[in-house]
Design an enzyme around this catalytic site. Structure first.
Site, PDB file in Angstrom:
ATOM      1  N   CYS A 118      27.789 -83.141 -13.684  1.00  0.00           N
ATOM      2  CA  CYS A 118      28.261 -83.661 -12.401  1.00  0.00           C
ATOM      3  C   CYS A 118      29.100 -84.927 -12.550  1.00  0.00           C
ATOM      4  O   CYS A 118      29.896 -85.259 -11.666  1.00  0.00           O
ATOM      5  CB  CYS A 118      27.090 -83.910 -11.461  1.00  0.00           C
TER       6      CYS A 118
ATOM      7  N   HIS B 162      29.886 -88.231  -5.786  1.00  0.00           N
ATOM      8  CA  HIS B 162      29.482 -86.868  -6.138  1.00  0.00           C
ATOM      9  C   HIS B 162      28.644 -86.315  -4.998  1.00  0.00           C
ATOM     10  O   HIS B 162      27.704 -86.964  -4.525  1.00  0.00           O
ATOM     11  CB  HIS B 162      28.679 -86.882  -7.431  1.00  0.00           C
TER      12      HIS B 162
ATOM     13  N   ASN C 164      26.847 -78.795  -3.635  1.00  0.00           N
ATOM     14  CA  ASN C 164      27.055 -79.509  -4.885  1.00  0.00           C
ATOM     15  C   ASN C 164      27.895 -78.640  -5.814  1.00  0.00           C
ATOM     16  O   ASN C 164      27.420 -77.620  -6.312  1.00  0.00           O
ATOM     17  CB  ASN C 164      25.691 -79.822  -5.517  1.00  0.00           C
TER      18      ASN C 164
END
Length: 321
Positions: A113, A248, A278
Site C-alpha cells: 500500500c 492511502h 482499498n
C-alpha cells in the site's frame, strides 16, 4: 537545483463496479456492517481480460494526455504493485512496450500500500540527480486476485484500479511546483499482521491476503502521524499551510483518526475509499487524480501524500501542485 514537477495525472478502473449490496450475494455480510466499520460502499473488480498491466497502461495514457506530452519523451517508468501480471519480467516493462517507449529504464517497486510513495521517491531521485528527465510513476493493483472470498473481514475491503503521475525535471523556483520533501520507513517485525500466505520461494503458490485489522489500525495512526510530522519539519511547513492531504484509502476510520491526531480539518482530506475501497498501491494516485479532475486540487496547492502498508512500510511526500 532540480525539482520533480507533476506534469499530469491519470487513473483507470475496471469496468465492473460492485456495491456492498451486490457483494452480499457471495459474502456473509451486510451493507450496514461494511459502511459502519470501513466507510466503503463500492469497489471495482477486474474481469479476466483486465490486469494490472492493462489498468496501469490506461492510467498512464490518461496521465500523458493530461500532461500534453508524448510517451516517447518518457525515459523512466516506475510501477508500484503487489499483484504483477507475471513473476518476471517486471510489469513496468510491459507498460513501457504498450506505450511504445523504447528508451530509458522501467522497473517495479514492491511496498504494497506504500508502494506508490516508494515509487515516487525513487523517480524523484532519478530526476533530481539527472539520471532521467521525465518519469511515469504508476500504482496499479488487481487485489481481487489474492483475496480470500471466504474471509468476510478482509475481502470486503479491497478493490482494483490504477493511478499515474507524469513527472518532469525542472529548475527549482521559489514557491513553485514540485516535490518538496519525502520520508520513507519500514519495520519488518510486523510481517504477520498483514501479509499474503504464499510465495514463489516458500510455497510455490500465490497465496491469499491475511490481516489482523485492529493491530494494523493502531500502528497506522501512530506511524502516519509521525511521518507526516517529519515531512513537514523537513519542508519547513506548518500543518495549517497544507491545502490537501491525499492519504492511502484503507479505511475511513484510519483517515479520520490520523486527521484528528494531526489537528487537520476533515474537509482537507481527500476521501475516495467509499467509491473505490482499498486499491493498495493504486489508492494514492487514484485519489489524487480524482481530486485534480473534480477541481479540488488546483495549481499552487500544497498537497501531502501519505500511505502505510504491509511490511510494515510507510511514508509521506509533500508537493506543490
Amino acid at each position: 537545483m532540480i525539482r520533480s514537477v507533476i506534469l499530469g495525472s491519470g487513473s483507470a478502473l475496471p469496468r465492473q463496479a460492485v456495491s456492498n449490496a451486490e457483494l452480499t450475494a457471495r459474502v456473509d455480510t451486510s451493507d450496514e456492517w461494511i459502511v459502519e466499520r470501513t466507510g466503503i460502499r463500492n469497489r471495482y473488480i477486474a474481469a479476466e481480460d483486465e490486469t494490472t498491466v492493462s489498468l496501469a497502461t490506461d492510467a498512464a495514457h490518461r496521465a500523458l494526455e493530461a500532461a500534453g506530452i508524448g510517451a516517447d519523451t518518457i525515459d523512466l517508468i516506475v510501477l508500484a504493485t503487489a499483484t504483477p501480471d507475471q513473476t518476471f519480467p517486471a510489469s513496468a516493462t510491459q507498460v513501457q512496450h504498450r506505450l511504445g517507449v523504447t528508451r530509458g529504464a522501467a522497473f517495479d517497486v514492491a511496498a504494497v500500500c506504500s508502494g506508490f510513495l516508494y515509487a515516487l521517491a525513487t523517480a524523484d531521485s532519478f530526476l533530481r540527480t539527472g539520471m532521467a528527465t521525465r518519469a511515469l510513476v504508476v500504482g496499479a493493483e488487481t487485489f481481487s486476485r489474492i483475496l480470500d472470498w471466504e474471509d468476510r473481514t478482509t475481502c470486503v475491503l479491497f478493490g482494483d484500479g490504477a493511478g499515474a503521475l507524469v513527472l518532469g525535471a525542472q529548475d527549482v523556483v521559489e514557491d513553485g511546483p514540485g516535490i518538496l520533501a519525502t520520508r520513507l520507513h519500514a519495520d519488518g517485525a510486523h510481517n504477520q499482521l498483514l501479509y499474503v500466505d504464499g510465495g514463489v520461494s516458500t510455497t510455490g503458490t500465490v497465496g491469499k491476503l491475511r490481516m489482523k485489522g485492529r493491530e494494523v489500525f493502531r500502528h497506522a495512526v501512530v506511524n502516519l502521524a509521525e511521518v507526516l510530522g517529519e515531512v513537514l519539519d523537513d519542508a519547513g511547513v506548518a500543518v495549517d499551510e497544507i491545502d490537501w492531504v491525499v492519504p492511502h484509502q484503507a479505511n475511513a476510520r484510519i483517515l479520520d483518526a490520523t486527521a484528528r491526531k494531526l489537528g487537520l480539518p476533515a474537509d482537507k482530506v481527500i476521501v475516495t475509499v467509499d467509491r473505490h475501497a482499498n486499491t493498495s498501491a493504486a489508492s494514492v494516485p487514484l485519489a489524487y487524480d480524482t481530486a485534480v479532475r473534480d477541481g479540488r486540487i488546483k495549481p499552487g496547492d500544497l498537497v501531502m501524500l501519505e500511505a502505510m502498508g504491509g511490511g510494515f512500510t510507510w511514508g509521506a511526500s509533500l508537493l506543490r501542485a
